[in-house]
Design an enzyme around this catalytic site. Structure first.
Site, PDB file in Angstrom:
ATOM      1  CG  ASP A  77      -7.971  -5.537   4.556  1.00  0.00           C
ATOM      2  OD1 ASP A  77      -7.450  -5.726   5.673  1.00  0.00           O
ATOM      3  OD2 ASP A  77      -8.186  -4.409   4.097  1.00  0.00           O
ATOM      4  CE  LYS A 106      -4.242  -6.953   7.267  1.00  0.00           C
ATOM      5  NZ  LYS A 106      -5.059  -5.957   6.529  1.00  0.00           N
ATOM      6  NE  ARG A 137      -6.138  -6.718  -1.507  1.00  0.00           N
ATOM      7  CZ  ARG A 137      -6.760  -5.685  -0.948  1.00  0.00           C
ATOM      8  NH1 ARG A 137      -7.416  -4.818  -1.691  1.00  0.00           N
ATOM      9  NH2 ARG A 137      -6.734  -5.509   0.356  1.00  0.00           N
ATOM     10  CD  GLU A 154      -2.934  -1.105   2.317  1.00  0.00           C
ATOM     11  OE1 GLU A 154      -4.115  -1.409   2.090  1.00  0.00           O
ATOM     12  OE2 GLU A 154      -2.528  -0.783   3.456  1.00  0.00           O
ATOM     13  CD  GLU A 197     -10.208  -1.743   8.023  1.00  0.00           C
ATOM     14  OE1 GLU A 197     -10.017  -1.299   6.885  1.00  0.00           O
ATOM     15  OE2 GLU A 197      -9.343  -2.377   8.672  1.00  0.00           O
TER      16      GLU A 197
END
Length: 679
Positions: free
Chosen positions: A343, A338, A314, A270, A371
Site C-alpha cells: 500500500d 498499485k 496480505r 476494504e 500518504e
C-alpha cells in the site's frame, strides 16, 4: 511637496514589493509567466484547442524575435496518438491536442534553456490520469492541501461559479502542460450520489471547462449504485435488469458528456461492495460495466487493491485473486495495480501481478499525495521511486521485461494503455500544500508521457520553470537535495525493507509498537516487522509465507536467499537475526542504526542547502519551505528515536558510539497522542 512626493515614491515601492511577494504564492506552479518576445504564429485551422495553443505561444514565446512558427495538423505515420514532431519551423501533429502538447514542449524547452532542434515525441500511455480521492462533501481522503477543487460542503454546493471555472481552467492548463489527459473527479470509496442527475449536471460543467485542454473526466462508481440510487433489489452483474440499469445510466452520462472517459471501480476491498457479494468474479463485474461502456469507447479501470481478513500474507492476495482470471476481461477493462503489493509504502518491491498477467491489460497506480511519505510537510521528491519501479524487470518475457515496457503495451498487445496517479491537489493557494510537492504532480505528468525519462532531468526542468532558469548555484544544490530526499525518507522511516509501521490511521509518524487484539493483524505494525529477540523482518521465503513464489525466476530465487536478496528489500522478505552480517561487514542492528542516523543527517543538510539559496528565492516561498524543512527535521528525529529505542528492546545491543543519542523518551512517544507530538 517634496515630502509628499517622497511618500508617494515610498508607498509605490512598498506596493511593488508587496505585489511581487504576494504573487509568488506558488499558484502559478511551473507556468510562471515571463515577458514574451514577439512571434508570428501560422495556423490554417481554427478551434478552441488551437486558439489555446496560439495564445500560449504568443504569451510565452522566449525564442527568436519575429520568428515565423507554423502549427500544422496532418497524418504522419511516425506520430502516435497525440504525439508531435518539433523542428525549427514549427509543430506537426495528427491531432489538435498533439499541437497543444507540442506547444507546451516548445515553451518548456525555451524556459529551461534547451536547444530547439528536431524532436519526435509520442506518449508512453494513451490515458494519463489523475485520481482525485475527493468526497462530495469537499473533503479529500489522504489529501493534505485543503478541500476539493471540485466539490464543497455548503448550501448550493452544486452551483458552478465563475471562480470555479477559473480554478478548473488553471487546473486543466497545468495538466495539459505536462501531458495529463484525464481526471477522476471523485474518491474510489465512491458515493452512489455521483451518478444521480444533479451531480452529473455538475460533472458536465466541469467537463466543459477541461475539454479544450484535452482533459477527459472519469468517475469512480459504487458497485451497488443500481440498488442505492436506482431502486433495484440487486446489483448482481449477471442480472439483466442490472445490466440494463448501467446501460441506461451511461446513455444519460454520454448525453451530458460526449467525451466521458469511463469508470474507476474499487470493488470487494476494504468493505466496498462488489461482484463477489453475489458469488461472481471480478471479471464478471468489470465486464458487465465494460459492455455498457463499449459503444462509447469508454474504459473500466478496475482496481486490484483487494484484500480481506485472512491468515494469508496480505501482499499475496491481489495476485491470488486476479491471476486465475487472466484472459477473462474485456478489452476495454484495464486492471489498475498499485506499484507495490502492499500500500504505497516508502519502498516496496513491485507488485508481482505486473509480471503475471499476460492476456489482460494492466496499468500502474502511483500515489502522488504523500500518504506514507510525510504528507504536505516533508520534502520527498517521488520521481526516483517511480523510476525505480518502472525500470524493475519482471522477467515476464526474459531479461528486459520492465514494468515500463509491460504497461506501455510493448510486451503484449493492449487495446488501451494507461497510468494513474493519486492526486495531491487541493484548494491551498499553491495547490499542493508544500511548494516542492508540486514537483511530484509535475513529475507524474512527465513520466506518464515518457516512462523512460530520468528523475534528474525532470527535477531540473521543474526547478528552472518554477524558480530560476540560469542560476547553477541554485539549480545544482537544490536538484541534489530533491534527488536525495526519497532515500533519506526511507532511511529515517523504514530502511532495509521495513514497512507499514505507522501510527494507526495517521500514516504520518512511527508506531512500531502498535498492536490491537480487536483489529485485524494486518492493520497493525507488529504484524509487519515481527521483531523479537531472535531478529526482525517478515519471512516471505519458501519457509515462510512463500510470497517469493509469485515472482518469476530469477527473481524468486534471488529474493529467497538473504545473500542474494537486494538489501533494500531484505526485511521485506526475510526475518533475520540481529547479528546477521551485512555486505558491508556490519551486523544488521548496527546497519539499521546507521541508516536511521543517515536519514536524519540528510534532512539536516537540506536545511543548510535551502538557507544558502535564499538570494534566489522569493520571500514567501523561501520561508514557507524553510518552516517545512524545520518540521521535517524534527519529525525525522522522532522516527529515528522511536524505532531504534523500540527495536533495541529486542536487539539488546547498544547504539553505535558514533551515532547521536536519542533525544526523546520511548514511553513519551508511545503514550502521548499523535496530535500532541506532530502538531
Amino acid at each position: 511637496m517634496k515630502f509628499i512626493s517622497r511618500s508617494i515614491i515610498i508607498l509605490c515601492t512598498l506596493s511593488t514589493l508587496y505585489i511581487k511577494t504576494s504573487a509568488e504564492d506558488g499558484h502559478q506552479l511551473w507556468l510562471n509567466k515571463r515577458p514574451a518576445i514577439d512571434v508570428n504564429i501560422i495556423c490554417a485551422k481554427k478551434s478552441a484547442v488551437l486558439d489555446i495553443a496560439i495564445k500560449e505561444l504568443t504569451d510565452g514565446w522566449q525564442g527568436p524575435s519575429g520568428k515565423r512558427f507554423t502549427l500544422h495538423i496532418s497524418p504522419e505515420k511516425s506520430i502516435k496518438g497525440d504525439g508531435f514532431i518539433l523542428d525549427d519551423a514549427g509543430i506537426r501533429a495528427n491531432t489538435e491536442f498533439g499541437i497543444l502538447y507540442g506547444t507546451y514542449e516548445v515553451l518548456r524547452r525555451q524556459k529551461t534553456g534547451k536547444t530547439a532542434g528536431n524532436l519526435a515525441s509520442n506518449p508512453s500511455y494513451m490515458h494519463r490520469i489523475l485520481n482525485h480521492w475527493d468526497n462530495l462533501d469537499g473533503s479529500v481522503e489522504r489529501g493534505y492541501a485543503g478541500s476539493s477543487i471540485f466539490w464543497r460542503n455548503e448550501k448550493n454546493s452544486l452551483t458552478v461559479t465563475e471562480k470555479d471555472k477559473i480554478l478548473w481552467r488553471e487546473y486543466a492548463r497545468a495538466n495539459a502542460s505536462i501531458g495529463i489527459n484525464g481526471t477522476v473527479l471523485n474518491n474510489v470509496n465512491a458515493s452512489p450520489l455521483i451518478l444521480t442527475s444533479v451531480y452529473l449536471k455538475k460533472v458536465k460543467d466541469i467537463a466543459g471547462v477541461l475539454r479544450p485542454y484535452g482533459v477527459k473526466v472519469y468517475l469512480s462508481v459504487n458497485f451497488s449504485s443500481p440498488v442505492k440510487t436506482g431502486g433495484l433489489k440487486t446489483s448482481d452483474p449477471l442480472d439483466p435488469e442490472v445490466k440494463k440499469w448501467w446501460a441506461t445510466k451511461l446513455k444519460e452520462i454520454y448525453s451530458l458528456v460526449p467525451d466521458f472517459g469511463g469508470f474507476l471501480v474499487k470493488a470487494n476491498s476494504e468493505g466496498q461492495p462488489g461482484p463477489q457479494d453475489f458469488g461472481r468474479t471480478h471479471a464478471d463485474g468489470a465486464n458487465m460495466i465494460a459492455d455498457a461502456l463499449k459503444p462509447y469507447k469508454g474504459i473500466v479501470m478496475w482496481r486490484a487493491f483487494v484484500y480481506s481478513p485472512s491468515d494469508k500474507d496480505r501482499v499475496m492476495q491481489a495476485y491470488s485473486e486476479f491471476l486465475p482470471l487472466d484472459g477473462q476481461f474485456r478489452e476495454n477493462v484495464i486492471i489498475q495495480i498499485k506499484n507495490g503489493p502492499l500500500d504505497f509504502q516508502p519502498r516496496e518491491p513491485f507488485s508481482p501481478l505486473f509480471g503475471a498477467l499476460k492476456k489482460t491489460a494492466v496499468m500502474p497506480e502511483l500515489q502522488i499525495t504523500q500518504e506514507y511519505l510525510g504528507r504536505d510537510i516533508q520534502l520527498v521528491y517521488l520521481s526516483p521511486m517511480w523510476e525505480e519501479f518502472l525500470k524493475s524487470d519482471t522477467y515476464q518475457e526474459g531479461s528486459g521485461s520492465t514494468i515500463a515496457r509491460r504497461t506501455a503495451g510493448n510486451l503484449y498487445p493492449q487495446q488501451f494503455t494507461a497510468i494513474a496517479g493519486v492526486a495531491n491537489i487541493g484548494l491551498d493557494s499553491n495547490w499542493c500544500g508544500h511548494d516542492f510537492a508540486q514537483a511530484n504532480w509535475y513529475a507524474f505528468g512527465r513520466m506518464a508521457w515518457n516512462n523512460e525519462m530520468g528523475s534528474g532531468d525532470i527535477a531540473e526542468e521543474w526547478l528552472k520553470q518554477t524558480f530560476v532558469q540560469n542560476e547553477p548555484d541554485f539549480i545544482k544544490p537544490v536538484k541534489a537535495m530533491m534527488m536525495a530526499s526519497r532515500e533519506a525518507a526511507v532511511n529515517y522511516m523504514m530502511p532495509l525493507g521495513l514497512h507499514h509501521i505507522f501510527v494507526e490511521n495517521h500514516h504520518y509518524g512511527p508506531a512500531p509498537w502498535f498492536a490491537n487484539k480487536n483489529l485485524r493483524q494486518d492493520w497493525t505494525s507488529v504484524y509487519y516487522h515481527q521483531a523479537d529477540t531472535n531478529g526482525i523482518g517478515f519471512n516471505r521465503t519458501n519457509t515462510g509465507s512463500n510470497a517469493i513464489s509469485q515472482y518469476r525466476e530469477p527473481l524468486a530465487s534471488r529474493f529467497n536467499h538473504p545473500e542474494t536478496c537486494p538489501e533494500i528489500y531484505l526485511l521485506w522478505f526475510h526475518h533475520l537475526p540481529w547479528d546477521y552480517k551485512m555486505k558491508n561487514g556490519r551486523i544488521l542492528w548496527d546497519e539499521m542504526c546507521y541508516k536511521y542516523a543517515s536519514g536524519v543527517n540528510e534532512v539536516r543538510k537540506f536545511q543548510k542547502i535551502w538557507d544558502q539559496v535564499q538570494p534566489y528565492v522569493d520571500h514567501q516561498r523561501f520561508y514557507a519551505v524553510q518552516r517545512k524543512l524545520q518540521r521535517q527535521c524534527r519529525d525525522a528525529q522522532i522516527w529515528k528515536d522511536a524505532c531504534l529505542l523500540y527495536f533495541q528492546q529486542f536487539s539488546k545491543r547498544p547504539v553505535p558510539f558514533d551515532i547521536e543519542r536519542p533525544v526523546h523518551d520511548l514511553e513519551y512517544l508511545k503514550n502521548t497522542p499523535p496530535s500532541a507530538i506532530y502538531n
